[in-house]
Design an enzyme around this catalytic site. Structure first.
Site, mmCIF file in Angstrom:
data_model
loop_
_atom_site.group_PDB
_atom_site.id
_atom_site.type_symbol
_atom_site.label_atom_id
_atom_site.label_comp_id
_atom_site.label_asym_id
_atom_site.label_seq_id
_atom_site.Cartn_x
_atom_site.Cartn_y
_atom_site.Cartn_z
ATOM 1 N N LYS A 119 6.910 2.198 37.747
ATOM 2 C CA LYS A 119 6.666 3.619 37.987
ATOM 3 C C LYS A 119 5.236 3.843 38.500
ATOM 4 C CE LYS A 119 10.002 5.171 34.492
ATOM 5 N NZ LYS A 119 10.267 6.164 33.426
ATOM 6 N N ASN A 174 5.669 5.922 31.313
ATOM 7 C CA ASN A 174 6.039 4.798 30.454
ATOM 8 C C ASN A 174 6.325 3.507 31.224
ATOM 9 O OD1 ASN A 174 8.457 5.547 31.542
ATOM 10 N ND2 ASN A 174 9.387 6.250 29.628
ATOM 11 N N HIS A 218 11.076 1.709 34.597
ATOM 12 C CA HIS A 218 12.473 2.004 34.318
ATOM 13 C C HIS A 218 13.204 0.675 34.251
ATOM 14 C CE1 HIS A 218 16.609 3.365 34.772
ATOM 15 N NE2 HIS A 218 16.727 2.398 35.665
ATOM 16 N N GLU A 256 22.604 0.923 40.127
ATOM 17 C CA GLU A 256 21.189 1.097 40.483
ATOM 18 C C GLU A 256 20.740 0.068 41.521
ATOM 19 O OE1 GLU A 256 19.220 1.239 36.651
ATOM 20 O OE2 GLU A 256 20.027 3.236 36.243
HETATM 21 P P1 ADP Z 1 14.585 5.622 29.505
HETATM 22 O O1 ADP Z 1 13.792 5.507 30.791
HETATM 23 O O2 ADP Z 1 13.796 5.089 28.325
HETATM 24 O O3 ADP Z 1 15.969 5.029 29.602
HETATM 25 P P2 ADP Z 1 15.736 8.319 29.775
HETATM 26 O O4 ADP Z 1 16.759 7.754 30.688
HETATM 27 O O5 ADP Z 1 16.174 9.151 28.624
HETATM 28 O O6 ADP Z 1 14.743 7.181 29.196
HETATM 29 O O7 ADP Z 1 14.739 9.257 30.617
HETATM 30 C C1 ADP Z 1 14.367 8.924 31.930
HETATM 31 C C2 ADP Z 1 12.872 9.119 32.099
HETATM 32 O O8 ADP Z 1 12.550 10.511 32.005
HETATM 33 C C3 ADP Z 1 12.003 8.462 31.024
HETATM 34 O O9 ADP Z 1 11.742 7.098 31.238
HETATM 35 C C4 ADP Z 1 10.731 9.282 31.111
HETATM 36 O O10 ADP Z 1 9.916 8.903 32.216
HETATM 37 C C5 ADP Z 1 11.294 10.691 31.364
HETATM 38 N N1 ADP Z 1 11.495 11.419 30.105
HETATM 39 C C6 ADP Z 1 12.483 11.253 29.167
HETATM 40 N N2 ADP Z 1 12.379 12.122 28.148
HETATM 41 C C7 ADP Z 1 11.296 12.888 28.435
HETATM 42 C C8 ADP Z 1 10.630 13.982 27.766
HETATM 43 N N3 ADP Z 1 11.098 14.482 26.612
HETATM 44 N N4 ADP Z 1 9.527 14.514 28.357
HETATM 45 C C9 ADP Z 1 9.053 14.032 29.543
HETATM 46 N N5 ADP Z 1 9.632 13.014 30.231
HETATM 47 C C10 ADP Z 1 10.720 12.446 29.682
#
Ligand code: ADP
Length: 143
Positions: A11, A118, A121, A132
């Site tokens: 990211k 974070n 992905h 994907e």
């Molecule tokens: P992951 O990437 O851990 O599988 P998700 O698919 O639930 O998580 O969410 C996609 C992405 O959206 C996350 O990696 C993060 O960058 C963002 N995200 C998820 N939840 C939140 C939140 N509550 N606030 C801000 N950004 C979020």
């Protein structure tokens, strides 16, 4: 054990912090193999597809803006049970909740947008990985 290929996106926070090589080393140190790698800008359309499961969340516009801060790096990574193993290496979505030693625990944003900035992905299931890889790589770009 299953030989799988997963889709990883470095990211914009990882690109901006110059930690792409460090993170990639962790994957290579696990013995996973690079099968495809490219840099690309995520259009609104690509992001709407990729994040369709969060498109109706109030934070989605922020996520879209974040994911367009810089181009991202897409990686097709192969290995035994690589999908679940990379999710474990990554840690939970919220970097503040991620343990030291995980990628999000070590490199994710701890101050501000810990749930958003974070690092990477990674696909969360074989079905998601297949969709994907098709989304981010053209025929002939995964080896
Ligand atoms: P992951 O990437 O851990 O599988 P998700 O698919 O639930 O998580 O969410 C996609 C992405 O959206 C996350 O990696 C993060 O960058 C963002 N995200 C998820 N939840 C939140 C939140 N509550 N606030 C801000 N950004 C979020």
């Amino acid at each position: 054990m299953a030989l799988e290929t997963t889709l990883i996106l470095f990211k914009p926070d990882a690109v901006a912090k110059n930690i792409v090589g460090t993170v990639l080393s962790r994957f290579e140190n696990e013995g996973f193999k690079i099968r495809g790698m490219k840099m690309l800008f995520l259009t609104d359309e690509l992001l709407a597809d990729h994040y369709s499961h969060i498109a109706d969340k109030p934070f989605f516009p922020s996520v879209r803006g974040f994911m367009q801060e810089t181009p991202v790096i897409a990686l097709a990574l192969e290995g035994d049970d690589v999908i679940v193993k990379v999710r474990d290496l990554l840690g939970p979505t919220d970097s503040k909740a991620a343990a030291p030693g995980t990628l999000r625990g070590d490199f994710g944003d701890k101050e501000g947008d810990a749930k958003m900035r974070n690092v990477c992905h990674a696909s969360d299931s074989p079905e998601a990985a297949a969709a994907e890889i098709q989304r981010f790589f053209k025929d002939g770009e995964v080896f």
